[in-house]
Design an enzyme around this catalytic site. Structure first.
Site, PDB file in Angstrom:
ATOM      1  N   GLU A 117      47.278  59.220  -3.723  1.00  0.00           N
ATOM      2  CA  GLU A 117      47.712  58.444  -2.571  1.00  0.00           C
ATOM      3  C   GLU A 117      46.731  58.681  -1.436  1.00  0.00           C
ATOM      4  O   GLU A 117      46.372  59.838  -1.184  1.00  0.00           O
ATOM      5  CB  GLU A 117      49.115  58.854  -2.109  1.00  0.00           C
ATOM      6  CG  GLU A 117      49.632  57.915  -1.028  1.00  0.00           C
ATOM      7  CD  GLU A 117      51.031  58.268  -0.527  1.00  0.00           C
ATOM      8  OE1 GLU A 117      51.617  59.265  -0.981  1.00  0.00           O
ATOM      9  OE2 GLU A 117      51.517  57.529   0.318  1.00  0.00           O
ATOM     10  N   GLY A 257      50.294  67.925   3.205  1.00  0.00           N
ATOM     11  CA  GLY A 257      51.291  68.941   2.866  1.00  0.00           C
ATOM     12  C   GLY A 257      51.591  68.977   1.386  1.00  0.00           C
ATOM     13  O   GLY A 257      51.570  70.031   0.759  1.00  0.00           O
ATOM     14  N   ALA A 258      51.897  67.804   0.823  1.00  0.00           N
ATOM     15  CA  ALA A 258      52.301  67.756  -0.578  1.00  0.00           C
ATOM     16  C   ALA A 258      52.316  66.302  -1.027  1.00  0.00           C
ATOM     17  O   ALA A 258      52.179  65.400  -0.213  1.00  0.00           O
ATOM     18  CB  ALA A 258      53.691  68.363  -0.752  1.00  0.00           C
ATOM     19  N   MET A 259      52.500  66.111  -2.336  1.00  0.00           N
ATOM     20  CA  MET A 259      52.453  64.757  -2.879  1.00  0.00           C
ATOM     21  C   MET A 259      53.493  64.575  -3.969  1.00  0.00           C
ATOM     22  O   MET A 259      53.621  65.396  -4.878  1.00  0.00           O
ATOM     23  CB  MET A 259      51.043  64.500  -3.436  1.00  0.00           C
ATOM     24  CG  MET A 259      50.862  63.123  -4.023  1.00  0.00           C
ATOM     25  SD  MET A 259      51.114  61.830  -2.775  1.00  0.00           S
ATOM     26  CE  MET A 259      51.810  60.547  -3.796  1.00  0.00           C
ATOM     27  N   ASN A 261      53.934  62.758  -6.665  1.00  0.00           N
ATOM     28  CA  ASN A 261      53.638  62.209  -7.994  1.00  0.00           C
ATOM     29  C   ASN A 261      54.843  62.361  -8.922  1.00  0.00           C
ATOM     30  O   ASN A 261      55.422  63.443  -9.001  1.00  0.00           O
ATOM     31  CB  ASN A 261      52.454  62.944  -8.630  1.00  0.00           C
ATOM     32  CG  ASN A 261      51.390  63.283  -7.629  1.00  0.00           C
ATOM     33  OD1 ASN A 261      50.803  62.396  -7.044  1.00  0.00           O
ATOM     34  ND2 ASN A 261      51.179  64.569  -7.385  1.00  0.00           N
ATOM     35  N   HIS A 293      61.594  66.824   0.909  1.00  0.00           N
ATOM     36  CA  HIS A 293      60.905  65.545   1.172  1.00  0.00           C
ATOM     37  C   HIS A 293      60.294  64.975  -0.111  1.00  0.00           C
ATOM     38  O   HIS A 293      60.534  63.818  -0.460  1.00  0.00           O
ATOM     39  CB  HIS A 293      59.835  65.781   2.243  1.00  0.00           C
ATOM     40  CG  HIS A 293      59.046  64.565   2.603  1.00  0.00           C
ATOM     41  ND1 HIS A 293      59.332  63.793   3.702  1.00  0.00           N
ATOM     42  CD2 HIS A 293      57.980  63.970   2.005  1.00  0.00           C
ATOM     43  CE1 HIS A 293      58.479  62.778   3.764  1.00  0.00           C
ATOM     44  NE2 HIS A 293      57.642  62.872   2.752  1.00  0.00           N
ATOM     45  N   GLU A 294      59.529  65.796  -0.793  1.00  0.00           N
ATOM     46  CA  GLU A 294      58.853  65.290  -2.003  1.00  0.00           C
ATOM     47  C   GLU A 294      59.864  64.965  -3.087  1.00  0.00           C
ATOM     48  O   GLU A 294      59.731  63.968  -3.795  1.00  0.00           O
ATOM     49  CB  GLU A 294      57.823  66.303  -2.513  1.00  0.00           C
ATOM     50  CG  GLU A 294      56.764  66.716  -1.498  1.00  0.00           C
ATOM     51  CD  GLU A 294      56.095  65.582  -0.760  1.00  0.00           C
ATOM     52  OE1 GLU A 294      55.961  64.482  -1.334  1.00  0.00           O
ATOM     53  OE2 GLU A 294      55.699  65.781   0.412  1.00  0.00           O
ATOM     54  N   HIS A 297      61.491  61.636  -2.421  1.00  0.00           N
ATOM     55  CA  HIS A 297      60.610  60.501  -2.722  1.00  0.00           C
ATOM     56  C   HIS A 297      60.884  59.935  -4.115  1.00  0.00           C
ATOM     57  O   HIS A 297      60.538  58.790  -4.385  1.00  0.00           O
ATOM     58  CB  HIS A 297      59.139  60.921  -2.656  1.00  0.00           C
ATOM     59  CG  HIS A 297      58.489  60.711  -1.327  1.00  0.00           C
ATOM     60  ND1 HIS A 297      58.640  59.558  -0.591  1.00  0.00           N
ATOM     61  CD2 HIS A 297      57.639  61.494  -0.613  1.00  0.00           C
ATOM     62  CE1 HIS A 297      57.924  59.653   0.531  1.00  0.00           C
ATOM     63  NE2 HIS A 297      57.307  60.815   0.546  1.00  0.00           N
ATOM     64  N   GLU A 316      58.019  56.575   3.784  1.00  0.00           N
ATOM     65  CA  GLU A 316      57.840  57.818   4.559  1.00  0.00           C
ATOM     66  C   GLU A 316      58.883  57.978   5.660  1.00  0.00           C
ATOM     67  O   GLU A 316      59.449  59.056   5.825  1.00  0.00           O
ATOM     68  CB  GLU A 316      56.419  57.902   5.123  1.00  0.00           C
ATOM     69  CG  GLU A 316      55.329  58.017   4.044  1.00  0.00           C
ATOM     70  CD  GLU A 316      55.518  59.185   3.081  1.00  0.00           C
ATOM     71  OE1 GLU A 316      56.315  60.102   3.365  1.00  0.00           O
ATOM     72  OE2 GLU A 316      54.870  59.182   2.017  1.00  0.00           O
TER      73      GLU A 316
HETATM   74  N1  ARG Z   1      53.064  60.891   0.308  1.00  0.00           N
HETATM   75  C1  ARG Z   1      52.721  62.213   0.770  1.00  0.00           C
HETATM   76  C2  ARG Z   1      53.921  62.710   1.545  1.00  0.00           C
HETATM   77  O1  ARG Z   1      54.241  62.295   2.593  1.00  0.00           O
HETATM   78  C3  ARG Z   1      51.515  62.237   1.643  1.00  0.00           C
HETATM   79  C4  ARG Z   1      50.236  62.143   0.887  1.00  0.00           C
HETATM   80  C5  ARG Z   1      49.228  61.356   1.579  1.00  0.00           C
HETATM   81  N2  ARG Z   1      47.923  61.862   1.318  1.00  0.00           N
HETATM   82  C6  ARG Z   1      46.817  61.381   1.834  1.00  0.00           C
HETATM   83  N3  ARG Z   1      45.717  61.969   1.541  1.00  0.00           N
HETATM   84  N4  ARG Z   1      46.795  60.353   2.637  1.00  0.00           N
HETATM   85  O2  ARG Z   1      54.662  63.452   1.070  1.00  0.00           O
HETATM   86 ZN    ZN Z   2      56.252  61.554   2.164  1.00  0.00          ZN
END
Ligand code: ARG
Ligand code: ZN
Length: 859
Positions: A117, A257-259, A261, A293-294, A297, A316
């Site tokens: 992302e 912070g985190a992702m 996936n 949060h993750e 998602h 978000e």
């Molecule tokens: N979707 C992720 C979150 O809010 C953020 C990751 C976005 N990363 C980036 N390199 N733009 O949890």
């Molecule tokens: Zn997010």
């Protein structure tokens, strides 16, 4: 190149299946992708465009036959008249081992990981890299077995086995179609912490957290947080997890912070690892919040995803709202709200006040990475909160049920979400939608009239929205204003009522008001606006003592503090004894063990310089700081004995815990310590050192170091040295060591900064380390960053130019402290502008840095 929302067109081709094979080698990675393309009936073109970047194409085949009829230019493969249905196989070579941008596939301390992302997948293979193309992913990973025993991707493990030359493989299948930004791969030598969760329908889900060997003792809090999140989402939103496995992997090099996936969340170690010895209470809270949060998602982002990146807040804003509410339920609701609003005011209000102000649903961008902003995230969350306030919790829940029902498996827009709110409630939400479209923080002015004879109270509200870049003549918004009334004795006579403001100016009348009331306006911060009222200091003092709304109780005290700071800024001799006496009353309440300690800690804290700055026409950080410090010193001088008693009362804690009560007690004790050490003399240093020596946890240690940071007493060196040696094996604690020195408001800072920059442990390629030094300095040391000499600006300018070539996303983030340059004093403005211009002129700017610097200069 600027991209516009109005130019959205559906993808010309569907890619319902993608087969990926990765062969990982030390000096290269070979990626083979096989995709079945079918012309999209909703599309309006037969030109297939595939994005790709930083890769060497080795071969291209259509339906198994070598194919050369494509064009390769501008990071795109273009195939004209591509046909109705065909399989395209592309093999290419990429270099994760030298990827310092940390987008796509890269290596972090020996572990391969991905960040796709928003547009990182194009660095892995050629594909339609856009969120409205949903595919079922099958992934095979091959690598050396001894170096990379763990090989992970999304979904279910379907096969694994041995290969020649000490290599092995795993194969994965994710049964749910997903956009490529949710693809993930991990290969490394990691240890695993295991647990399970039984879902509401009785299925067992395996929960795995992967970290580097040695870190496994710091994962318990993350695991507990994950289980709590899964349960909360079932209870509050009726959302169940659908796969049998949920993986979290922690890596040390991560841009954000985190992702989220699918089933393979990748985290910055900072947001997974937590132990009393190494993490502060704030860290524990962030870990809990970001794990949630993750996880959240999974439904708000993955199962229902975004049609295009202008809709980023669809996932978000909603997911931030969900994680804030989760944290409020797990801890203290009032404290959570106060801290969230404080954060919003500090960072989002300042974004709105800058040339980079943009709508929650922006209508254009150059580089989407620059739109992972406080506005899209935090203001976006406030927009969801307002919708819940307007609909009421039950109808809001019906609306989210409808949303998941209607759009599971789809890529949709913010408009679609709000339409569900409208359909479930029968309300017209079109005026509300302006909140998504109009940038800027609205201002709200409240004035009150009391009619003694009619026993009526009338509240008149006026809203206005300032122009922002590209937006003028804004329309009035639908603003929910939560109001309650107290009488002169501080008794609530009229409980909270949500007034719905729709006009520019509107009056609301309350009947049956027996005596002149004190209104408590915008309770719980019911809308993200700047509120000005005609309440007197005495009215505010009454609210501070008696309001039933925890947020407004705190807010009243902060408003009095802000007024006091402004008076001191205008005249340093002004009498502030009333304010100092009020603080004395609060300290006394603390000594009598009345009230919540966490709230008292916040009530005893003056607004931060960054919050005060938002109320100033022209910002002069040194002037704000000296007024603020003048008041803090007066508090200490007047109440020293009482403060010492309050400090000692809260010193001994018993066994370590992160319950809200224990955190509240630590935060009170450490706030009092800060007041007691504000004069930075030898007694202050001795007290802070004793605090450090007695500490059994990181929160108290960090508090002691923060109190010593500005000091020039010998204890400073002793404590910082001890801290470094004690924790040098913990990267995240070494980050704190850098930060706590970078925030020193003392003359030595510029020499110190150079030493820290050249320290063996400083590494400009590691985003956490960059943030620990540069962001800590530029954001949390406003006085020295804005030093009249311009040295502070030069430090940041040079770092941005250096980072631009290494990691464009991180470089662009570092521009943030410069973007509000026009709001500072003329001398500072000129120097900030020069720094921005120097970056602009430095050549070879990434699109990330180009966008934020050019908009800062010209916006
Ligand atoms: N979707 C992720 C979150 O809010 C953020 C990751 C976005 N990363 C980036 N390199 N733009 O949890
Ligand atoms: Zn997010």
């Amino acid at each position: 190149k600027t991209i516009y929302l109005k130019d959205y067109a559906p993808a010309p081709y569907k890619a319902s299946h993608i087969n990926l094979v990765f062969e990982l080698f030390e000096d290269k990675t070979i990626v083979r992708s096989e995709v079945l393309y079918i012309k999209n009936p909703d599309g309006n073109s037969s030109t297939l465009i595939l994005n790709g970047q930083d890769q060497t194409i080795l071969s291209v085949e259509i339906d198994g036959v070598a194919f050369t009829g494509y064009m390769l230019a501008d990071n795109q493969i273009t195939i004209n008249e591509a046909g109705e249905k065909f399989t395209l196989t592309i093999t290419s070579e990429i270099h994760p081992e030298t990827n310092t941008a940390l987008e796509g596939l890269y290596k972090s301390q020996g572990t391969y990981c991905t960040q796709c992302e928003a547009e990182g997948f194009r660095r892995i293979t050629y594909f339609q890299d856009r969120p409205d193309v949903l595919s079922i992913f099958s992934v095979r990973i091959e690598a050396d077995k001894s170096k990379y025993p763990v090989l992970l991707s999304n979904g279910n493990l379907v096969e694994s086995g041995e290969l020649a030359n000490g290599r092995h493989f795993t194969a994965w299948n994710d049964p749910f179609p997903k956009p490529c930004y949710l693809f993930a791969l991990v290969a490394g030598d990691l240890v695993r912490i295991e647990d399970t969760f039984k879902t509401m329908s009785g299925r067992n889900v395996d929960l795995h957290i992967y970290v580097r060997s040695g870190d496994e003792g710091q994962c318990d809090h993350a695991m507990q947080s994950l289980k709590k999140s899964m349960q909360w989402d079932e209870e509050k939103y009726g959302r169940e997890y659908e796969l049998d496995l949920f993986n979290i992997v922690a890596v040390s090099d991560f841009n954000m912070g985190a992702m989220e996936n699918t089933s393979l969340n990748i985290f910055n170690t900072k947001l997974v690892l937590a132990h009393q010895e190494t993490a502060t209470d704030t860290d524990f809270m962030s870990v809990e919040g970001v794990i949630a949060h993750e996880y959240f998602h999974n439904w708000t982002g993955n199962r229902v995803t975004c049609r295009d990146w202008f809709q980023l807040s669809l996932k978000e804003g909603l997911t931030v709202f969900r994680d804030h509410e989760f944290s409020a339920d797990m801890n203290s609701r009032s404290v959570q709200r106060i801290d969230d609003v404080d954060h919003l005011r500090r960072f989002q209000f300042s974004e709105d006040a800058s040339p980079l102000a943009h709508a929650v649903q922006p209508d254009n961008f150059i580089e989407i990475s620059n739109f992972y902003t406080m506005t899209v995230y935090e203001k976006g969350s406030e927009l969801i909160r307002m919708q819940q306030t307007l609909l009421g919790e039950d109808t809001y829940r019906k609306a989210t049920d409808l949303y998941f029902d209607r759009y599971d498996g789809h890529a949709v827009t913010c408009d679609d979400f709000v339409q569900c709110m409208a359909d479930a409630s029968g309300r017209d939400m079109s005026q509300f939608f302006l909140w998504y479209k109009q940038a800027g923080t609205p201002s709200l002015i409240a004035s009150s009239q009391y009619d003694e004879e009619q026993k009526q109270f009338t509240l008149t509200l006026k809203q206005s929205q300032a122009d922002t870049p590209g937006q003028t003549n804004k329309k009035p918004l639908l603003i929910p204003v939560a109001v309650g009334l107290l009488n002169e004795q501080g008794i609530e006579t009229h409980p909270t009522q949500v007034l719905e403001m729709t006009e520019r100016e509107q009056s609301f009348t309350f009947d049956n008001v027996k005596t002149r009331p004190v209104p408590s306006i915008l309770r719980g911060f019911s809308a993200p606006v700047k509120l000005t009222t005609d309440l007197s200091d005495d009215n505010l003092r009454l609210l501070q003592l008696s309001d039933t709304d925890g947020f407004n109780k705190w807010e009243a005290g902060q408003t009095i503090a802000l007024r006091t700071i402004e008076r001191v800024m205008a005249d340093s001799e002004v009498d502030i004894s009333q304010f100092i006496d009020d603080i004395g009353i609060m300290i006394q309440q603390g000594l009598n063990n009345k009230g919540d300690k966490a709230l008292l800690a916040r009530a005893l804290s003056l607004p931060a310089i960054a919050v005060i700055a938002q109320t100033q026409d022209v910002i002069d950080p040194a002037a704000i700081d000296s007024a603020r410090t003048h008041i803090l010193k007066a508090i200490k001088r007047t109440h020293k004995d009482a403060l010492l008693r309050l400090y000692k009362d809260n010193l001994s804690m018993g066994e370590f815990s992160i319950s809200p009560e224990a955190m509240g007690r630590r935060s009170l004790k450490n706030t009092v310590l800060e007041l007691l050490t504000v004069t930075n003399g030898s007694g202050c240093a001795a007290l802070a050192k004793a605090h450090y020596d007695h500490a059994d946890n990181m929160t108290d240690r960090v508090a002691a170091l923060a109190c010593l940071s500005d000091s020039t007493q010998p204890e400073r060196e002793e404590v910082f040295t001890d801290f470094y040696h004690r924790f040098k094996d913990y990267q995240l604690v070494v980050d704190k060591w850098f930060s706590l020195q970078a925030i020193a408001n003392r003359d030595e800072i510029f020499d110190d900064f150079a030493k820290l920059r050249n320290h063996a442990e400083f590494n400009i390629k590691n985003p956490n380390r960059v943030r620990s030094l540069y962001s800590a300095f530029a954001i949390n040391n406003p006085v020295k960053f804005h030093d009249p000499s311009g040295q502070g600006y030069a430090i940041l300018r040079d770092a941005i130019i250096e980072l631009n070539a290494i990691n464009p996303q991180i470089a662009a983030r570092q521009v943030t402290p410069f973007r509000e340059w026009k709001r500072y004093t003329p001398e500072l403005q000129a120097k900030m502008k020069d720094a921005l211009q120097a970056i602009m002129d430095s050549g070879n700017l990434s699109s990330d840095v180009f966008e934020v610097v050019s908009k800062s200069l010209n916006g």
